[in-house]
Design an enzyme around this catalytic site. Structure first.
Site, mmCIF file in Angstrom:
data_model
loop_
_atom_site.group_PDB
_atom_site.id
_atom_site.type_symbol
_atom_site.label_atom_id
_atom_site.label_comp_id
_atom_site.label_asym_id
_atom_site.label_seq_id
_atom_site.Cartn_x
_atom_site.Cartn_y
_atom_site.Cartn_z
ATOM 1 N N CYS A 1 0.794 -1.316 -0.042
ATOM 2 C CA CYS A 1 0.149 0.104 -0.087
ATOM 3 C C CYS A 1 0.923 1.190 0.021
ATOM 4 O O CYS A 1 1.307 1.858 0.967
ATOM 5 C CB CYS A 1 -0.921 -0.010 1.247
ATOM 6 S SG CYS A 1 -2.316 1.132 1.233
ATOM 7 N N CYS B 1 -7.396 6.468 -9.094
ATOM 8 C CA CYS B 1 -6.983 6.875 -7.609
ATOM 9 C C CYS B 1 -6.659 8.260 -7.422
ATOM 10 O O CYS B 1 -6.040 8.892 -8.583
ATOM 11 C CB CYS B 1 -5.773 6.105 -7.438
ATOM 12 S SG CYS B 1 -6.064 4.232 -6.651
#
Ligand code: FAD
Length: 434
Positions: A159, A353
């Site tokens: 992540c 994103c």
């Protein structure tokens, strides 16, 4: 009558419940097993950690919403899944049976893999809202007594976007408080290059993020393996392309936030054929486990192979829109099974994103998320910050209303040609060219 059970009420599990409901027949029952009743919007954690949000701003109590929608919410958590018996053992020792199960448990945070890592050690985390609240207290101590800052993501992390976001958000807040001149900043990452993101980059994320770091006087170390963390000191080995140690670093810090590696949660880890060695759930192209075909998985708990070999292990992120595509496919597939049909929906795993930098940001579109891609685009600008704030408000509103994809969202995505489900042509359509 079918018993459909979802474990986890985070981003994927809550949306899963909302999307499964229209697929159920009148007598079918939907149960969600969670740990407590409160959902929190994880992407806002970096803002909580610098005080731009209070935790109450990003939390929603699901009890009434689930009740209103006719979903049974069990809040004692799942202790262990027994897929051979179609049974889940719950946190209080009781059990529940299922006909169809969706695992949506997110990650367990593997802080214990590096001595001194995490809120129980000497670094902060933003993975959970509790951690973000502690990180805010630590940030206030830094502001009272400025010193060096180390931010990044350790070996095996997947992540990376939130690590960059937090780096630039913290930098913005330090500038606003006129403290930035007293805080040397270093970004430490297992990625082979800045902007790799576990995805071998998207568009020019390498150039965009490197230039942002140069402009903001942030140093970086890539191919980094964190050996240990002691009070105020991080020991890091930097690897060369050929996998040998190129340089050793001892980094002093007054404040550090490092994203940990993830693994699957205890309730499913170590179940042969259900999970891989890290405890992530193995799924096929329909989000379905091949060995236990009545078990599906969505979100961060899903096993995805790395995009390629790197000197230091780097995982693949499971981003929000990609997760939504897993959820939609799973709902359609369970719906098909309930109607006696074969599941045929395949998620696109497309990614959209928005990485906020506090006063600007980077947006990217990756279709699909895993390369090679049909669309591979990234861009930087102030608009990204405002788009992310707007998205937070929009997302929390739809969660409160118990909606997954309102018609206007579907309309916009259609206009932009961004799909959640792959177009699958039948053998007959391929043969006849229709
Ligand atoms: C700090 C941060 C910021 C992020 N920002 C973005 C972003 O801006 N954009 C983006 O696209 N992606 C982002 N992501 C990635 C991703 O969208 C989120 O991690 C998302 O929350 C993942 O959803 P999930 O449902 O898989 O896991 P989670 O949201 O973590 O939910 C898992 C849930 O399962 C529950 N659970 C676990 N074990 C059990 C059990 N045994 N029994 C019952 N319940 C259990 C947990 O309590 C939790 O509520 C971010 C990730 C992080 C960590």
């Amino acid at each position: 009558m079918a018993e459909v059970v979802v474990i986890g009420a985070g981003l994927s599990g809550t949306l899963m419940a909302y999307e499964l409901l229209p697929q159920l027949k009148k007598d079918d029952r939907l149960t969600v097993i969670s740990q407590g009743t409160v959902y929190h919007f994880v992407p806002s954690n970096p803002w909580v950690a610098v005080g731009w949000r209070k935790r109450s701003d990003i939390e929603i109590d699901l009890a009434d919403i689930m009740k209103r929608k006719g979903v049974c919410l069990l809040t004692q958590g799942a202790r262990r899944v027994h897929p051979d018996a179609n049974r889940i053992e719950l946190g209080d020792g009781s059990s529940i049976n299922y006909d169809y199960l969706v695992v949506a448990t997110g990650p367990e945070l593997a802080f214990d893999e590096i001595p001194g890592l995490g809120p129980q050690g000497y670094t902060q985390s933003i993975c959970h809202v509790d951690h973000a609240s502690y990180a805010k207290e630590a940030f206030e101590k830094l502001a009272a007594k400025p010193g060096p800052v180390v931010i990044g993501a350790v070996q095996g992390a997947s992540c990376f976007g939130p690590a960059y976001e937090f780096l630039f958000i913290l930098e913005t807040e330090l500038r606003r408080r006129k403290l930035r001149d007293q805080v040397p900043m270093t970004f430490v990452t297992s990625e082979p290059y800045i902007g790799h993101l576990g995805l071998d980059g998207v568009g020019d994320t390498k150039g965009l993020l490197e230039s942002e770091m140069r402009e903001k006087h942030i140093k970086w170390i890539t191919n980094a393996r964190v050996d240990r963390i002691e009070p105020g000191k991080m020991t890091v080995e930097e690897f060369a392309e050929n996998g040998t140690v190129h340089k050793a670093h001892e980094l002093p810090f007054s404040y550090s936030m490092m994203l940990p590696a993830f693994r699957g949660v205890e309730a499913v880890r170590g179940i042969e054929k259900l999970t891989n060695p890290r405890g992530f759930v193995i799924v096929d192209k329909h989000q379905r486990n091949p060995a236990f075909p009545n078990v599906f998985a969505v979100g961060v708990c899903v096993a995805i192979a790395p995009v390629g070999a790197t000197p230091v292990p780097v995982g693949v992120p499971k981003t929000g829109f990609m997760i939504e595509s897993m959820v939609t496919a799973t709902a359609l597939n369970i719906g098909a099974l309930l109607r006696g049909q074969a599941p045929n929906a395949q998620p696109t795993w497309n990614a959209i994103c928005l990485a906020d930098f506090g006063d600007s940001g980077v947006a990217f579109l990756a279709q699909p998320q895993i390369p090679p891609r049909n669309v591979n685009w990234s861009s930087k600008g102030e608009w990204v910050h405002y788009a992310k704030v707007a998205f937070e408000k929009y997302f929390l509103r739809k969660m409160r209303r118990g909606e997954s994809e309102p018609f206007y969202e579907r309309f916009v995505l259609n206009q932009l040609n961004i799909a959640k489900i792959k177009e699958v042509r039948t053998d007959k359509e391929v043969r006849t060219g229709t």
